[in-house]
Each structure stands twice: as structure tokens, then as C-alpha cells.
Design an enzyme around this catalytic site. Structure first.
Site, PDB file in Angstrom:
ATOM      1  N   TRP A   1     -63.485  -2.557 -76.182  1.00 24.54           N
ATOM      2  CA  TRP A   1     -63.504  -3.193 -77.505  1.00 24.54           C
ATOM      3  C   TRP A   1     -64.826  -3.860 -77.840  1.00 24.54           C
ATOM      4  CZ3 TRP A   1     -64.912  -8.017 -76.388  1.00 24.54           C
ATOM      5  CH2 TRP A   1     -64.573  -8.507 -75.117  1.00 24.54           C
ATOM      6  N   ASN A   2     -65.723  -4.039 -76.848  1.00 23.96           N
ATOM      7  CA  ASN A   2     -66.919  -4.844 -77.168  1.00 23.96           C
ATOM      8  C   ASN A   2     -67.951  -4.086 -77.988  1.00 23.96           C
ATOM      9  OD1 ASN A   2     -67.560  -3.309 -74.934  1.00 23.96           O
ATOM     10  ND2 ASN A   2     -68.743  -4.898 -73.928  1.00 23.96           N
TER      11      ASN A   2
ATOM     12  N   LYS B   1     -59.532   7.742 -76.329  1.00 24.87           N
ATOM     13  CA  LYS B   1     -58.615   6.621 -76.541  1.00 24.87           C
ATOM     14  C   LYS B   1     -59.442   5.340 -76.656  1.00 24.87           C
ATOM     15  CE  LYS B   1     -56.844   3.510 -74.094  1.00 24.87           C
ATOM     16  NZ  LYS B   1     -56.823   2.350 -75.023  1.00 24.87           N
TER      17      LYS B   1
ATOM     18  N   GLU C   1     -68.742   3.474 -66.556  1.00 28.91           N
ATOM     19  CA  GLU C   1     -69.645   2.362 -66.910  1.00 28.91           C
ATOM     20  C   GLU C   1     -68.796   1.118 -66.773  1.00 28.91           C
ATOM     21  OE1 GLU C   1     -72.704   2.674 -67.433  1.00 28.91           O
ATOM     22  OE2 GLU C   1     -73.021   4.712 -68.177  1.00 28.91           O
ATOM     23  N   LEU C   2     -69.002   0.364 -65.696  1.00 29.32           N
ATOM     24  CA  LEU C   2     -68.067  -0.724 -65.383  1.00 29.32           C
ATOM     25  C   LEU C   2     -68.718  -2.091 -65.560  1.00 29.32           C
ATOM     26  CD1 LEU C   2     -66.534   1.076 -62.283  1.00 29.32           C
ATOM     27  CD2 LEU C   2     -65.787   1.179 -64.657  1.00 29.32           C
TER      28      LEU C   2
ATOM     29  N   CYS D   1     -71.517  -5.873 -71.278  1.00 29.92           N
ATOM     30  CA  CYS D   1     -71.575  -5.701 -69.822  1.00 29.92           C
ATOM     31  C   CYS D   1     -72.989  -5.872 -69.303  1.00 29.92           C
ATOM     32  CB  CYS D   1     -70.969  -4.379 -69.408  1.00 29.92           C
ATOM     33  SG  CYS D   1     -71.541  -3.036 -70.403  1.00 29.92           S
TER      34      CYS D   1
ATOM     35  N   GLU E   1     -68.046 -12.067 -63.735  1.00 32.67           N
ATOM     36  CA  GLU E   1     -68.589 -11.903 -65.077  1.00 32.67           C
ATOM     37  C   GLU E   1     -67.829 -12.858 -66.011  1.00 32.67           C
ATOM     38  OE1 GLU E   1     -67.826  -7.877 -66.304  1.00 32.67           O
ATOM     39  OE2 GLU E   1     -69.645  -7.791 -67.500  1.00 32.67           O
TER      40      GLU E   1
HETATM   41  P1  ADP Z   1     -62.101  -4.869 -70.893  1.00 33.49           P
HETATM   42  O1  ADP Z   1     -60.890  -5.209 -71.699  1.00 33.49           O
HETATM   43  O2  ADP Z   1     -62.552  -5.932 -69.974  1.00 33.49           O
HETATM   44  O3  ADP Z   1     -63.190  -4.216 -71.678  1.00 33.49           O
HETATM   45  P2  ADP Z   1     -60.472  -2.861 -69.628  1.00 33.49           P
HETATM   46  O4  ADP Z   1     -60.918  -2.061 -68.474  1.00 33.49           O
HETATM   47  O5  ADP Z   1     -59.228  -3.642 -69.497  1.00 33.49           O
HETATM   48  O6  ADP Z   1     -61.734  -3.742 -69.909  1.00 33.49           O
HETATM   49  O7  ADP Z   1     -60.333  -1.969 -70.931  1.00 33.49           O
HETATM   50  C1  ADP Z   1     -61.188  -0.895 -71.239  1.00 33.49           C
HETATM   51  C2  ADP Z   1     -60.356   0.256 -71.746  1.00 33.49           C
HETATM   52  O8  ADP Z   1     -59.485   0.690 -70.713  1.00 33.49           O
HETATM   53  C3  ADP Z   1     -59.481  -0.051 -72.938  1.00 33.49           C
HETATM   54  O9  ADP Z   1     -59.463   1.081 -73.796  1.00 33.49           O
HETATM   55  C4  ADP Z   1     -58.129  -0.246 -72.301  1.00 33.49           C
HETATM   56  O10 ADP Z   1     -57.071   0.047 -73.186  1.00 33.49           O
HETATM   57  C5  ADP Z   1     -58.161   0.778 -71.201  1.00 33.49           C
HETATM   58  N1  ADP Z   1     -57.233   0.540 -70.087  1.00 33.49           N
HETATM   59  C6  ADP Z   1     -56.798  -0.632 -69.585  1.00 33.49           C
HETATM   60  N2  ADP Z   1     -55.948  -0.427 -68.548  1.00 33.49           N
HETATM   61  C7  ADP Z   1     -55.857   0.924 -68.390  1.00 33.49           C
HETATM   62  C8  ADP Z   1     -55.158   1.794 -67.487  1.00 33.49           C
HETATM   63  N3  ADP Z   1     -54.375   1.308 -66.515  1.00 33.49           N
HETATM   64  N4  ADP Z   1     -55.311   3.122 -67.634  1.00 33.49           N
HETATM   65  C9  ADP Z   1     -56.113   3.609 -68.586  1.00 33.49           C
HETATM   66  N5  ADP Z   1     -56.796   2.860 -69.455  1.00 33.49           N
HETATM   67  C10 ADP Z   1     -56.687   1.537 -69.363  1.00 33.49           C
END
Ligand code: ADP
Length: 484
Positions: free
Chosen positions: A157-158, A181, A256-257, A290, A387
């Protein structure tokens, strides 16, 4: 509602196989404006069945899409880029409404997002193979590069637009269809891109956007054998889950984590430039990127001077609803994000940190937070290892170069790192010693479409943007030509 020049850009349905559609069970998710708490609308809450359909449609669209010449694909992508730029005001307004970032930043992101489409429209034409020296007189060796196949992307979402185009641009340019997605908090930006992609002439099925249950959609994307590649931007924790899920079908994976960027200011730095860089790197998007500076290390000799100047600069930031003129810091994305910043501050204060600015929720309420500076932060505090993802600048003190490099590298992350110094020898030494995929020297802003974005260690796999960004969507084929 939003005052858009083109209201048709705000879609409340998912886009699958060229059709706008609802969830099979008609369920929906609310999308909220973080600055006001107001409900902007809803999007479908889709699951595994709809995802499977999008993947199958992508697969059906693949042969015709890959058969097009690179130039034909490029023409469509360029049209898409042009439409994004032509509609930048509306796209920015949609983004600010659902994400919170100031309008000027949102518009900047639209330009940045479009730049990936433009860049890869061009790069697609330059995908080339090799002929190699054969060890056999009667055979020739040819190496070609082919599109990997159906791709799936999960985005955060960022950066609701740019994290999509950075994946979709190279995928489509390479000849791969892609199913996306977006984050459930910011789906409207993604759906608006789909509206414009359709207008630009993307054939049905090559680019689908589906909203809904992240776990169910993610599970189908990572386990469906049709999908050859998954690209994810988000937390390290979810990256790990997706990597495990991809193992069963050996998918190619780009990740990209998270990051935990060090920002180092040496005694010989231009302090004003370092303050300016720290503001840009730390407080952009309210600290929710990030590559945001997460730990600021300042050398003894200029520690107090830097802290003072930083506090003065932070005092000039204007917190408010991103649509209002002059606002430089919007709300955080949601309540959970505020709680994390509060925890980091409380933990640091309880262990002896000094509050220099901010420290509390902003009087505007909702998820607004005061831009905060903490001094005398030490490695035993939570903020050193995690973070924050919020507008908190923790200042650590250091004495020697070796000491600060050891502290900077003492993390499982390795995305971005920044430092300020004017000693050329030190610049090389430190740039080489930092364990990170990207290093900003005397600058706090490093991202653009030309440069490779990505991390080392647990910050991820692969590179996005740049000439290297195409490789993640291509596979190499070796053809041995006999009978010559
Ligand atoms: P943040 O919210 O810190 O950016 P997330 O990793 O929670 O990081 O979210 C990034 C994306 O991953 C979003 O699109 C979220 O809906 C999706 N997401 C969260 N949990 C899962 C999961 N278990 N499997 C697949 N996608 C996921």
C-alpha cells in the site's frame, strides 16, 4: 466523493480477463480514507476461484501476446504511459484519498510509476540473445531469451501505483501476461491503472487486477502450476510465506522485502545537505517506505549540531490531510502503524533516549502522528533492530568508521543505506563495506527507473527497474544447431 475530472477512473470492481466483475459471492471490502476515516467505496472480496480464472485467462492470452513484436507491445505500453501522465491529477487524487500521502508526493509517484512503463516499453525492444563459439565444427550455439510465461504480483500500500508498474512494465514488455493483487488498503489506484491499460489497448487477459482475500489469492498465485513467476513487494514475514508456497511448483521469485536503512553522517559531512537528505529519506510518505532512513548514526564531532538542525527542519514539516496545500506529511496508513511508532518511542524513552521533537499522536486525530526525533538512542532499543515505518528519526552516536559500519550491518536486512562524507577514500571504503543492495552517498533519494532497485540478505531477491529488471521475466534457451 472525489472531485475527479474523469470519474470513470474510480472503479469498484475487479478487472479479470478484460471484464469488470464482482466477487462470486458478491462480498466486498471497504476502502477508507486514512486522513478522514471516511469510506471511499468498496472493492470485491475475491478468493481462490476468481484468482484461478484470472490466471487461466492470462494463460489463454499468452500465445498472442508473446507473438506480437516487441515494437507492437512497446506501442501499447507507451500509450499506457501517456494516459497515466495525462490523467496524473486524477490518479494522484485517488492515491492521496486511499493512501494519505500529500498530493505532490502522489503526483510524483504517478510520474515515477509511468516511468517504469515507458522505460520497459523501450527495453523490451532491446532483449537480445547471443551466438557462442562452438566447440564442434559442425554445430552452432545460439542463446535466445523468451518470456517466462504467466506472472503474478502482490503489491503493498505504500506505493500503490509504482510497485505495480515496476512489475507489470517488464512482464508485459517481455511478452508475459500478469495478474496483480494490490494491497487491500489501496486498491483504487491499481484499478485506475487497469482502466487506462484497457484504454491503451492491452488485450484482454494480459493484465488483470483482482482485489480481496490476500491469503486465498496468494495461495492460488503461488501454487497454480500455470504461474511461472511470482513477484512480491511487502514484508519479509509474508515474503517468507510466499517463498515456501512457491517451493511446491519451483516458481521463479522476485522479492522486495523490508529494510532497516542506516543513514550515517560523518564529521566531515556537509551538515546542511545531510539534514536535507535525512528529511527527504526519513519523512517522505510519513516514513512509510522500505528505503526510509530507519537508524541515523551521527559522528561525535557534529552530533549536537546535526540534531539541532534536524529538529529545526522537522519543525517546518506540515502535518495534515494530503489534499490541503502545503502539507508535507499525511496520516499513517492505519491505527496499527501508529501503535508501532508509539511502541518504538516508549521503548526508547524507557531505556534513556532523549525526546527532541514530536513523540505523540497529532492533534488532528485519526492516524496522524507528529514528526519525531529521538537522541541518545542505543543499540539495545527496539528501533535499532526493527523497521519503524513511521515519522521517527532515532539518532545514534558513533566515534569510528569501523564502529559505525559494524552497527549499520548488524541487521538481517540489506536494502538501502545512506551516508554523508566528503572524503573520497572514505566514500569508497564505506560504500563497499555496507551490506545493502543500494547505497546513497551524499543523497537521501535514490529511486528511479534507470537504477536497479533491490536488496541483499533478508531484504529480497532480484532487481526491479533498470536494464537488469527485464531478466526476472525472461528465461534463457540454448539452441544447438547441428548438420551445418
Ligand atoms: P506491509 O503491509 O507491511 O506492506 P505485507 O507483507 O503485510 O506488508 O503486505 C504486502 C502485500 O502482501 C499486500 O498486498 C498484502 O495484502 C499481501 N499479503 C499479506 N499477507 C499475505 C499472505 N499470507 N499471502 C499473500 N499475500 C499476502
Amino acid at each position: 466523493m472525489l472531485n475527479l475530472k474523469d470519474p470513470s477512473l474510480l472503479r469498484q470492481q475487479s478487472f479479470i480477463d478484460g471484464e469488470w466483475c464482482d466477487a462470486d459471492d458478491a462480498s466486498t471490502i471497504d476502502v477508507i480514507n486514512p486522513a478522514t476515516g471516511e469510506r471511499l467505496g468498496t472493492v470485491p472480496h475475491m478468493g481462490q476461484a476468481e484468482t484461478r480464472r484470472a490466471i487461466e485467462a492470462a494463460n489463454a492470452s499468452w500465445p498472442a501476446w508473446r507473438k506480437k513484436t516487441a515494437k507492437e507491445r512497446s506501442t501499447i505500453l507507451r500509450a499506457w504511459n501517456d494516459l497515466m501522465l495525462a490523467n496524473a491529477d486524477d490518479l494522484a487524487l485517488i492515491m492521496t484519498a486511499e493512501q494519505g500521502k500529500p498530493l505532490a508526493e502522489a503526483k510524483g509517484e504517478i510520474t515515477y510509476a509511468a516511468s517504469f512503463i515507458e522505460w520497459f516499453a523501450e527495453e523490451g525492444k532491446r532483449v537480445a540473445g547471443d551466438t557462442l563459439q562452438s566447440p564442434w565444427p559442425d554445430r552452432r550455439i545460439v542463446v535466445t531469451k523468451e518470456p517466462i510465461g504467466v506472472c503474478a504480483a502482490i503489491t503493498p500500500w505504500n506505493f500503490p501505483a509504482a510497485m505495480i508498474t515496476r512489475k507489470v512494465g517488464p512482464a508485459l514488455a517481455a511478452g508475459c501476461p500478469i495478474v496483480v493483487k494490490p494491497a487491500e488498503l489501496t486498491p483504487f489506484s491499481a484499478l485506475a491503472l487497469a482502466v487506462l491499460g484497457e484504454r491503451a489497448g492491452l488485450p484482454k487477459g494480459v493484465f488483470s487486477v483482482l482485489t480481496g482475500d490476500s491469503k486465498a489469492i496468494g495461495l492460488e498465485m503461488t501454487s497454480n502450476p500455470i504461474v511461472r513467476k511470482v513477484s512480491f513487494t511487502g514484508s519479509t514475514q509474508v515474503g517468507r510465506i510466499l517463498m515456501q508456497q512457491c517451493a511446491s511448483t519451483i516458481k521463479k521469485l522476485s522479492l522486495e522485502l523490508g529494510g532497516n536503512a542506516p543513514f550515517i553522517v560523518f564529521d566531515d559531512a556537509d551538515v546542511d545537505a545531510a539534514v536535507e537528505g535525512a528529511i527527504a529519506s526519513k519523512y517522505r510518505n510519513a516514513g512509510q517506505t522500505c528505503v526510509c532512513a530507519n537508524r541515523l548514526y551521527v559522528q561525535d564531532g557534529i552530533y549536537e549540531k546535526f540534531a539541532e538542525k534536524l529538529v529545526a527542519a522537522v519543525g517546518k514539516l506540515k502535518v495534515g490531510n494530503g489534499v490541503e496545500a502545503g502539507v508535507t506529511q499525511g496520516p499513517l496508513i492505519e491505527e496499527k502503524a501508529v501503535v508501532k511508532v508509539e511502541q518504538h518511542i516508549a521503548d526508547a524513552l524507557s531505556k534513556g533516549a532523549r525526546l527532541m521533537a514530536g513523540g505523540k499522536r497529532h492533534e488532528l486525530g485519526h492516524s496522524f502522528f507528529q514528526p519525531t526525533v529521538l537522541a541518545d538512542v542505543t543499540t539495545s532499543m527496539q528501533v535499532a533492530g526493527e523497521e519503524t515505518f513511521g515519522p521517527l528519526a532515532p539518532l545514534f552516536r558513533f566515534t569510528t568508521e569501523d564502529e559505525v559500519i559494524a552497527m549499520a550491518n548488524d541487521t538481517e536486512f540489506g536494502l538501502a543505506a545512506y551516508f554523508y562524507s566528503r572524503d573520497i577514500g572514505r566514500v569508497w571504503r564505506v560504500a563497499e563495506a555496507l551490506e545493502s543492495g543500494m547505497v546513497g552517498v551524499n543523497t537521501g533519494l535514490i529511486s528511479n527507473e534507470v537504477a536497479p532497485f533491490g536488496g541483499v540478505k533478508q531484504s529480497g531477491l532480484g532487481r526491479e527497474g533498470s536494464v537488469y529488471g527485464m531478466d526476472d521475466y525472461l528465461v534463457i534457451k540454448y539452441i544447438c544447431m547441428g548438420g551445418v
